[in-house]
Design an enzyme around this catalytic site. Structure first.
Site, short mmCIF file in Angstrom:
data_model
loop_
_atom_site.label_atom_id
_atom_site.label_comp_id
_atom_site.label_asym_id
_atom_site.label_seq_id
_atom_site.Cartn_x
_atom_site.Cartn_y
_atom_site.Cartn_z
N HIS B 460 -26.34 -51.96 -72.84
CA HIS B 460 -26.48 -51.37 -74.18
C HIS B 460 -26.96 -49.92 -74.11
O HIS B 460 -26.92 -49.20 -75.10
CB HIS B 460 -27.45 -52.22 -75.01
N ASP B 464 -22.50 -49.85 -77.08
CA ASP B 464 -23.13 -50.48 -78.23
C ASP B 464 -22.38 -51.76 -78.60
O ASP B 464 -21.25 -51.99 -78.16
CB ASP B 464 -23.12 -49.53 -79.43
#
Lengths: 324, 487
Positions: B460, B464
């Site tokens: 992440h 995303d």
């Protein structure tokens, strides 16, 4: 909570266990009418009657042997030796019978033997000994050595409820000298869990009983020199808290094992050996034992002071390790 | 390539992160003749088990490291002497002109070894053995080193002689050495545990710089292992490795040491979790179309090419296709920069039998392979993984990994990313399930469909959730509407 002496805490703990469990009874020399040599069972006979607070003849063998039989039949006896020194008379009943009964026959022997022990008041060779290591060597017995009023009460309760024969060493020199807040209610202090009496980083003292307080004063002396001393109060020798000891060794890497019993064959040797086996690579100095010399306990106050490890002896040992 | 002078055989670098290898077997003994590229020994590292071929033709003059021993990369393992040469003493100065053949396969007979004087490709010298704890104080006298000080010195690679002692007689105390380690003296070598997984060089100017294998162009012939390029910076010898602490076996327990591969996996998995911000997104895929297509292609593939078009090959192909629009899934974080790649080096996790470990061979430039090519490549690396025939190059330079526990019936997983990649796709079991679909008239009906879960773990820090989901959505579309002509 109320402030109680070490002796009052023992008395309180015993009384609460007797109130709680009718199987608990007390037997010993002069424990009834006289209330015990040290008055631990003062007024017990009035509350519990002569059948639960039994004055025994001068025979430790009979006391412990009778307790063992009663325990096998389901009772929870608490024997009092007037002085722990006298337990040698009951050796056979304790070591040959009580300690091995469970192993031989599967029957638990839930007896507690209270043992007023230790010196410091010119009691001489028959009234000052600390014979815990003799019994620590006997599989089947548990060894308890409280240092504080709170532990004295909690460990006595645990001893009485334990299904094994427990030798409860209560240090006479702490009886009226040490006072602290003690919870009013019943509670148990677990076996095998050491108490960190004082936290420190530089040297660890592993000890129990009255020597906790000697170490405490020595640690205060060294505080002024910038040496931070950790004190571990083992509370029980069988079982003893290896984990706590090894953890502390890993932190400080320097250890004093301190006891009032004589050096050779003292329980400190077992602790030192365990540290050498299991934490060798964490040691930054040899493990140091501080103990009484290998002689009987002398009468003379001057000699007794030279005999029992004193605050200055412990402080000197700690300094030596700190400077090592 | 008959050798004209003695050649050293050194422990090859089996990947940037590999710092040592274990000799598992000598295939030739001292005095035996050997041809160039003929297997000389077998080695095991935490990345790969492989054979090391002879760098030249001649006679095995000397074997310097015995079976079972673990040595650092660059350690001299054996000497190959010219055939018929007098058995020279081990220290015979060998100019070693062939030590650095570079990509040049030309055997350049070197009449004048002196001319080859500079030895740029000389492997780094073996690490000096850990200094036994015997420092001296200022006066040059030996002082006692306590067990804990010896252990800390060994763990941190500290030369106790450099530590100022404040204990009795100038002894170095635990506090002294802890202070020394914590204050980070200039000469302190890096912590030993970090060494085997040295970080990649940060942001090199050329994408090809750190790892030749990762170059966009297909690499030429595999380089013989013994001539593998030396590590990027051979300057610093690896620090001494601490001995693992022995563990006491409790009642009913058995204790065995970790092998190199297990240690490597353990270190890498832990480091990956400490590095990446792991998130896993799961997509359900209706594999009806792929199943139908596979059933159709299977006989043809097996008959014409001798290869099985596995579901894994379909998924790999569809994944690579989806990456075109979502390139960060195939990217890397290097320092504070995002490194995007115009190629896909596809790692395929292969489990070794009996829990012996896991190996991730890499299909280089997988973006250039169609379904058949991928099926072939997957079969090839799986086969070679299990037969220990992988070359060092085969396990390096991955940019994205697929793991396939679905074969055992797993239906969901949260795999750990292989560093320095940023994503890993977990292929789960193909299971027939009742699902709600629309019939021709637009009515909802329950149908039996071959369903598969695909789980993407991603970092992440770079990728995303929305980005990952869109990538997965495209992957699903690729699979559910597979266009036979396009792939």
């Amino acid at each position: 909570m109320a402030e109680k002496t070490y002796l009052q805490a023992i008395s309180d703990g015993l009384r609460l266990e007797m109130r709680h469990d009718k199987r608990v009874f007390v037997i010993g020399e002069d424990v009834g009418v006289y209330g015990g040599a040290f008055k631990v069972t003062l007024d017990f006979q009035e509350e519990f009657g002569p059948w639960r607070v039994i004055d025994a003849p001068l025979s430790e063998t009979a006391i412990v042997g009778g307790c063992t039989g009663a325990a096998i039949m389901g009772m929870r006896p608490v024997a009092e030796m007037q002085f722990s020194d006298f337990i040698s008379c009951a050796w056979d009943q304790l070591v040959t019978v009580a300690a091995k009964q469970r192993w031989r026959a599967g029957t638990p022997v839930p007896i507690t033997v209270r043992l007023p022990s230790g010196g410091g008041f010119s009691g001489g060779p028959f009234h000052s000994q600390n014979p815990e290591s003799s019994f620590a060597h006997i599989p089947g017995l548990k060894i308890v050595c409280p240092a504080t009023p709170e532990d004295a009460k909690g460990l006595l309760a645990t001893s009485i409820q334990d299904p094994n024969p427990v030798l409860y060493f209560e240090h006479k020199h702490l009886y009226r000298r040490i006072k602290a807040e003690v919870p009013d209610e019943r509670y148990q202090t677990p076996f095998g869990e050491a108490r960190v009496h004082r936290e420190g980083d530089d040297v660890t003292v592993v000890t129990w009983g009255a020597m906790v307080w000697t170490a405490d004063e020595a640690a205060k002396q060294l505080e002024g020199d910038g040496v931070s001393v950790e004190i571990l109060d083992l509370r029980t020798l069988i079982p003893w808290d290896r984990k706590a000891v090894l953890e502390s060794v890993r932190k400080t890497s320097k250890v004093v094992v301190l006891h009032e019993d004589t050096l050779t064959g003292g329980f400190g040797g077992e602790i030192a050996a365990t540290i050498a086996e299991e934490a060798f690579e964490d040691l930054d100095a040899p493990v140091k034992r501080i103990a009484a010399p290998d002689t009987p306990v002398p009468f003379s106050p001057v000699l007794e002071k030279a005999y029992i490890p004193q605050v200055d002896d412990v402080a000197a040992g700690l300094r030596e390790l700190a400077e090592y | 390539m008959a050798t004209t002078s003695a050649i050293d055989v050194v422990m090859p670098q089996m990947g940037v992160s590999v710092s040592e290898g274990t000799i598992t077997k000598w295939l030739k003994q001292e005095g035996e003749a050997i041809a160039a590229d003929e297997p000389l020994l077998e080695i095991s590292t935490d990345k790969v088990d492989t054979e090391v071929p002879s760098p030249g033709e001649g006679v095995v003059q000397q074997i310097l490291v015995q079976e079972g021993e673990t040595v650092d990369v660059g350690t001299k393992l054996a000497v190959i002497a010219p055939a018929g040469a007098e058995a020279a003493p081990a220290e015979a100065p060998a100019p070693e002109p062939e030590e650095a053949p570079a990509p040049e396969p030309e055997p350049e007979p070197e009449p004048e070894p002196v001319a080859a004087a500079p030895e740029p490709a000389q492997a780094p010298p073996p690490a000096p053995p850990p200094e036994p704890a015997e420092p001296t104080d200022g006066a040059g006298e030996k002082t006692f080193v306590s067990p804990v000080v010896a252990r800390i010195a060994s763990e941190h690679g500290v030369d106790i002689g450099q530590v100022q002692g404040t204990g009795r007689g100038g002894r170095v105390t635990k506090k002294d050495i802890m202070g020394f380690v914590e204050s980070g003296p200039p000469a302190a070598p890096p912590e030993a545990p970090a060494a085997p997984m040295a970080p990649e060089p940060v942001a090199p100017p050329e994408p090809a710089a750190p790892e030749p294998a990762a170059a966009p162009e297909a690499p030429p012939e595999p380089v013989p292992a013994a001539a593998a390029p030396p590590p990027p910076k051979p300057a610093a010898p690896p620090p001494p490795k601490p001995e693992p602490e022995p563990v006491a076996a409790g009642a009913g327990e058995t204790v065995e040491p970790m092998n190199a591969m297990r240690r490597g996996i353990a270190e890498h998995m832990r480091r990956s979790l400490d590095t990446s911000a792991h998130v896993t997104t799961v997509f359900e895929i209706d594999m009806s179309r792929v199943v139908a297509l596979r059933n159709k292609l299977k006989p043809e593939y097996q008959k014409s090419y001798g290869v099985n078009p596995t579901y894994l090959a379909f998924i790999a192909r569809a994944t690579i296709e989806a990456m075109k629009n979502w390139p960060w899934v195939n990217a890397e974080i290097r320092g504070e920069q995002i490194v995007r790649k115009n190629y896909v080096n596809l790692g395929i996790a292969v489990a070794l039998e009996g829990g012996q470990g896991l190996i991730v061979p890499v299909i280089k430039n997988a973006e250039g392979l169609n379904l058949l090519g991928l099926a072939r490549s997957i079969a090839d690396i799986a086969e070679r993984s299990r037969n220990k025939k992988l070359m060092p190059d085969d396990v390096q330079g991955g940019t994205f990994t697929i793991t396939n526990p679905g074969g055992w019936g797993a239906i969901i997983g949260t795999p750990i990313i292989s560093q320095p990649q940023v994503a890993i796709l977990d292929v789960e079991a193909l299971v027939k399930r009742p699902v709600v679909v629309q019939d021709e008239s637009g009515q909802d009906v329950i149908a039996i469909r071959p369903m598969m879960n695909l789980c993407l773990s991603y970092d992440h820090r770079l990728v995303d959730g929305a980005y990952a989901a869109q990538f997965m959505k495209e992957l699903r579309e690729n699979l559910e509407s597979w266009d036979e002509s396009a792939y």
